[in-house]
Scaffold this active site. Structure first.
Site, PDB file in Angstrom:
ATOM      1  N   ASN A  87       0.867  -1.177   0.000  1.00 36.38           N
ATOM      2  CA  ASN A  87       0.000   0.000   0.000  1.00 36.38           C
ATOM      3  C   ASN A  87       0.901   1.224   0.000  1.00 36.38           C
ATOM      4  O   ASN A  87       1.818   1.321   0.812  1.00 36.38           O
ATOM      5  CB  ASN A  87      -0.904   0.007   1.240  1.00 36.38           C
ATOM      6  CG  ASN A  87      -1.947  -1.095   1.180  1.00 36.38           C
ATOM      7  OD1 ASN A  87      -2.486  -1.385   0.113  1.00 36.38           O
ATOM      8  ND2 ASN A  87      -2.211  -1.727   2.305  1.00 36.38           N
ATOM      9  N   GLN A  94      -2.347   3.184   3.264  1.00 38.15           N
ATOM     10  CA  GLN A  94      -1.098   2.953   4.007  1.00 38.15           C
ATOM     11  C   GLN A  94      -1.219   3.605   5.383  1.00 38.15           C
ATOM     12  O   GLN A  94      -1.493   4.800   5.494  1.00 38.15           O
ATOM     13  CB  GLN A  94       0.111   3.524   3.253  1.00 38.15           C
ATOM     14  CG  GLN A  94       1.426   3.202   3.967  1.00 38.15           C
ATOM     15  CD  GLN A  94       2.665   3.661   3.176  1.00 38.15           C
ATOM     16  OE1 GLN A  94       2.553   4.263   2.125  1.00 38.15           O
ATOM     17  NE2 GLN A  94       3.830   3.364   3.724  1.00 38.15           N
ATOM     18  N   HIS A 100       6.351  -1.889   3.703  1.00 35.90           N
ATOM     19  CA  HIS A 100       6.116  -3.279   4.091  1.00 35.90           C
ATOM     20  C   HIS A 100       5.358  -3.987   2.977  1.00 35.90           C
ATOM     21  O   HIS A 100       4.460  -3.410   2.364  1.00 35.90           O
ATOM     22  CB  HIS A 100       5.355  -3.376   5.411  1.00 35.90           C
ATOM     23  CG  HIS A 100       4.174  -2.468   5.497  1.00 35.90           C
ATOM     24  ND1 HIS A 100       4.279  -1.103   5.742  1.00 35.90           N
ATOM     25  CD2 HIS A 100       2.852  -2.718   5.359  1.00 35.90           C
ATOM     26  CE1 HIS A 100       3.085  -0.567   5.749  1.00 35.90           C
ATOM     27  NE2 HIS A 100       2.184  -1.521   5.502  1.00 35.90           N
TER      28      HIS A 100
HETATM   29  P1  AMP Z   1      -0.745  -0.664   5.809  1.00 34.82           P
HETATM   30  O1  AMP Z   1      -2.191  -0.300   5.891  1.00 34.82           O
HETATM   31  O2  AMP Z   1      -0.348  -1.246   4.481  1.00 34.82           O
HETATM   32  O3  AMP Z   1       0.164   0.472   6.240  1.00 34.82           O
HETATM   33  O4  AMP Z   1      -0.548  -1.854   6.835  1.00 34.82           O
HETATM   34  C1  AMP Z   1      -0.045  -1.701   8.123  1.00 34.82           C
HETATM   35  C2  AMP Z   1      -0.179  -3.043   8.792  1.00 34.82           C
HETATM   36  O5  AMP Z   1       0.635  -3.046   9.969  1.00 34.82           O
HETATM   37  C3  AMP Z   1      -1.606  -3.373   9.232  1.00 34.82           C
HETATM   38  O6  AMP Z   1      -2.020  -4.588   8.616  1.00 34.82           O
HETATM   39  C4  AMP Z   1      -1.483  -3.509  10.749  1.00 34.82           C
HETATM   40  O7  AMP Z   1      -2.310  -4.520  11.279  1.00 34.82           O
HETATM   41  C5  AMP Z   1      -0.008  -3.838  10.921  1.00 34.82           C
HETATM   42  N1  AMP Z   1       0.560  -3.493  12.225  1.00 34.82           N
HETATM   43  C6  AMP Z   1       0.451  -2.316  12.885  1.00 34.82           C
HETATM   44  N2  AMP Z   1       1.117  -2.366  14.052  1.00 34.82           N
HETATM   45  C7  AMP Z   1       1.677  -3.603  14.130  1.00 34.82           C
HETATM   46  C8  AMP Z   1       2.487  -4.272  15.088  1.00 34.82           C
HETATM   47  N3  AMP Z   1       2.856  -3.678  16.241  1.00 34.82           N
HETATM   48  N4  AMP Z   1       2.871  -5.535  14.834  1.00 34.82           N
HETATM   49  C9  AMP Z   1       2.491  -6.150  13.694  1.00 34.82           C
HETATM   50  N5  AMP Z   1       1.735  -5.575  12.736  1.00 34.82           N
HETATM   51  C10 AMP Z   1       1.316  -4.325  12.953  1.00 34.82           C
END
Ligand code: AMP
Ligand code: ZN
Length: 114
Positions: A87, A94, A100
């Site tokens: 994203n 995002q 990621h």
């Molecule tokens: P995005 O929307 O592509 O930025 O995705 C961010 C992702 O990070 C989401 O799927 C969240 O669930 C994940 N996320 C946020 N904080 C953590 C954390 N502490 N450990 C693992 N995943 C996380």
């Protein structure tokens, strides 16, 4: 980056379930999975988003994709398939500004994405 949650995971300053690590990237389970298998692969160096990539980052991004597909094999996702997602920015949803790659698998997914 001091306040970046994924940098803190990489530095083991906050807990997570790390499933893969090498010199340049880390893979860990998403804290709020949206599929039976949901793993995030991140570069160890802080890059905010796909838009910020430079030619120097190509091998790191290639490594994210390569290790995600290797991990999909370990999770037995090859036969049924899986999805890899970056994203980038606000409209894409995002939420964490450290690049990621989402590895999603274990259920049928729809297209187009929401
Ligand atoms: P995005 O929307 O592509 O930025 O995705 C961010 C992702 O990070 C989401 O799927 C969240 O669930 C994940 N996320 C946020 N904080 C953590 C954390 N502490 N450990 C693992 N995943 C996380
Ligand atoms: Zn970071």
């Amino acid at each position: 980056m001091k306040e970046c949650i994924f940098c803190k995971i990489i530095q083991r300053e906050i807990p997570s379930t790390v499933v893969f690590e090498n010199d340049s990237i880390v893979g860990f389970n998403d804290i709020s999975p949206v599929a039976p298998h949901h793993v995030l692969f991140v570069p160890k160096n802080h890059i905010e988003k796909i838009d910020d990539l430079t030619p120097d980052d190509h091998s790191t991004i290639g490594e994210l994709v390569f290790q995600a597909k290797e991990h999909a094999k370990k999770l037995n996702l090859v036969e049924n398939g899986y999805r890899l997602v970056f994203n980038n920015g606000k409209d894409a949803g995002q939420a964490v500004f450290h690049i990621h790659l989402h590895l999603l698998g274990g259920r049928v997914m729809s297209w187009p994405p929401g």
